[in-house]
Structure formats: C-alpha cells, structure tokens
Design an enzyme around this catalytic site. Structure first.
Site, PDB file in Angstrom:
ATOM      1  N   GLN A  74       0.815  -1.209   0.000  1.00  0.00           N
ATOM      2  CA  GLN A  74       0.000   0.000   0.000  1.00  0.00           C
ATOM      3  C   GLN A  74       0.852   1.263   0.000  1.00  0.00           C
ATOM      4  O   GLN A  74       0.471   2.280  -0.599  1.00  0.00           O
ATOM      5  CB  GLN A  74      -0.931  -0.006   1.221  1.00  0.00           C
ATOM      6  CG  GLN A  74      -1.923   1.138   1.264  1.00  0.00           C
ATOM      7  CD  GLN A  74      -2.939   1.055   0.141  1.00  0.00           C
ATOM      8  OE1 GLN A  74      -3.465  -0.011  -0.136  1.00  0.00           O
ATOM      9  NE2 GLN A  74      -3.221   2.179  -0.516  1.00  0.00           N
ATOM     10  N   HIS A 151      -1.017  -4.652  -6.036  1.00  0.00           N
ATOM     11  CA  HIS A 151      -0.693  -4.499  -4.617  1.00  0.00           C
ATOM     12  C   HIS A 151      -1.867  -4.877  -3.728  1.00  0.00           C
ATOM     13  O   HIS A 151      -3.009  -4.994  -4.170  1.00  0.00           O
ATOM     14  CB  HIS A 151      -0.272  -3.052  -4.328  1.00  0.00           C
ATOM     15  CG  HIS A 151      -1.428  -2.098  -4.208  1.00  0.00           C
ATOM     16  ND1 HIS A 151      -2.024  -1.808  -2.993  1.00  0.00           N
ATOM     17  CD2 HIS A 151      -2.099  -1.375  -5.146  1.00  0.00           C
ATOM     18  CE1 HIS A 151      -3.007  -0.942  -3.193  1.00  0.00           C
ATOM     19  NE2 HIS A 151      -3.074  -0.661  -4.485  1.00  0.00           N
ATOM     20  N   CYS A 152      -1.557  -5.073  -2.454  1.00  0.00           N
ATOM     21  CA  CYS A 152      -2.571  -5.167  -1.401  1.00  0.00           C
ATOM     22  C   CYS A 152      -1.982  -4.399  -0.223  1.00  0.00           C
ATOM     23  O   CYS A 152      -1.297  -3.399  -0.435  1.00  0.00           O
ATOM     24  CB  CYS A 152      -2.915  -6.625  -1.083  1.00  0.00           C
ATOM     25  SG  CYS A 152      -1.505  -7.700  -0.730  1.00  0.00           S
ATOM     26  N   ALA A 153      -2.234  -4.807   0.995  1.00  0.00           N
ATOM     27  CA  ALA A 153      -1.699  -4.060   2.131  1.00  0.00           C
ATOM     28  C   ALA A 153      -0.184  -4.223   2.240  1.00  0.00           C
ATOM     29  O   ALA A 153       0.554  -3.251   2.383  1.00  0.00           O
ATOM     30  CB  ALA A 153      -2.376  -4.510   3.426  1.00  0.00           C
TER      31      ALA A 153
END
Length: 211
Positions: A74, A151-153
């Site tokens: 993130q 992406h993610c976290a």
C-alpha cells in the site's frame, strides 16, 4: 523482510522453530530446485508452504516480478512520485475498500485503476477474481510502455495470489513454476485458502492441456 510485515516475521520464526523436525512442511532449508514439481502426486498446500519458505523471503515496497509487472504494498500505491518514476500506467488493488483505493487517487497520473475487494482470509474465495485480474494485467502489459503495480496491504498474499494466477492463465506456468518465478524477485506468502484455490486452478488448467 517485507517493510512493516510483522506477520511475516512471526510466521518465519514459527516455520523455522516449530515442530522441531526436518520434516516440517515449512522448513527453510534446501533450494527451490529440490522442491517437488507440480506433477508430484503428493503436492499439496504443505508442500507449497515448503516452497514458499525456501529461498528468497525479502521484499521491497515494490519488486518487478515479471517484465513491467510490479508486486508491492500500500505504501508504494500511495507514493505518487515513485509511481511516476517507475512509469506505472495501471494499478490493480487487491485490498480495495471504501477507505483504501479509488480511481480518483491517481488523477493527473494517467493511471488506469482496478479495485478488487478481497479479504486476506483462508475462507475468502479469491478465485472468482482470477480471470478478471489476469485480463486487466494482460491488457496493461500489452499496451506500448505499459507497466502495472499489483498491490494489497503488504504485497505478499492477496496481490501475490492474483499475480500467480495471471502467470498460470496467460503464460501457462504450472503453480510451482509461477511461485519460483515470483520468488526469484520477491518473497510471498499466500494464505492456505488461496493456495488451495491456486491448486484447483492448476489442476483445471493441466486437465485442459491433457484433454
């Protein structure tokens, strides 16, 4: 270690020291080449975890894991300056929600955005997003100069799962081959539920080739 990933640190510690046996399914010794192939009759989630915890486990805020395809977190998604420097043209957010990630966040950058509202839970069905995400990645990389951030976290589970599915669907990698390819550049740890779903995709794709 991935930036800010305390979960990665704790899981790696458990992988190294739990069970006290060399037969632990998440041991860290050995090379990727020693891992079973996807055609191994006993390949399962535990064998995949062995593969995931072997070799490269480090990662940056974003790593190029395939030409033009960046897998990241993130922080990278929020860094407009770095996105511009890398020449990112598309963003796929696997942790989209009402508070995190909107197309408006990239106004002025000319970035196309796709949000996938996924939960990093073994019970979550990520497979319903495999084809849509793979198609988006493919379109991004097919255009001249196209570069995509997935992406993610933290960039090791949800987003990594979608990248693996893309390599399997569009480049005909087996699951093991896809994991090895990504791990050449970035450590990843899809949760067990996601690994089961990727195994199901792998079996379906192989059955299609054998038909």
């Amino acid at each position: 270690m991935c930036p800010g990933n305390w979960l990665w640190a704790s899981m790696t510690f458990m992988a190294r020291f739990s069970r006290g046996s060399s037969r632990s399914p998440v041991r860290t010794r050995g090379s990727l080449e020693e891992m079973p192939s996807v055609h191994h009759p006993f390949l399962n989630v535990f064998e995949l975890e062995r593969l995931l915890y072997t070799g490269k486990t480090a990662c940056n805020h974003a790593d190029e894991v395939w030409p033009g395809l960046y897998l990241g977190d993130q922080d990278m998604a929020n860094n407009r300056r770095e996105l511009r420097r890398l020449g990112i043209t598309h963003v796929l957010n696997a942790s989209h929600n009402r508070w995190r990630g909107t197309p408006e966040a990239y106004e002025g950058l000319g970035i196309r955005y796709l949000g996938v509202e996924a939960h990093d839970s073994p019970a979550f069905d990520m497979s319903i997003h495999f084809q849509t995400a793979a198609d988006f990645i493919h379109r991004a990389l097919s255009q001249p100069g196209g570069k995509i951030l997935v992406h993610c976290a933290v960039g090791v589970s949800r987003s990594a799962t979608l990248v693996l599915a893309y390599l399997m669907l569009y480049h005909h990698f087996t699951l093991v081959e896809a994991i090895k390819k990504v791990k050449d550049h970035r450590g990843i740890t899809p949760n067990r539920g996601f690994l089961r779903q990727l195994l199901a995709l792998d079996r379906r794709l192989r059955q299609g080739l054998e038909a």
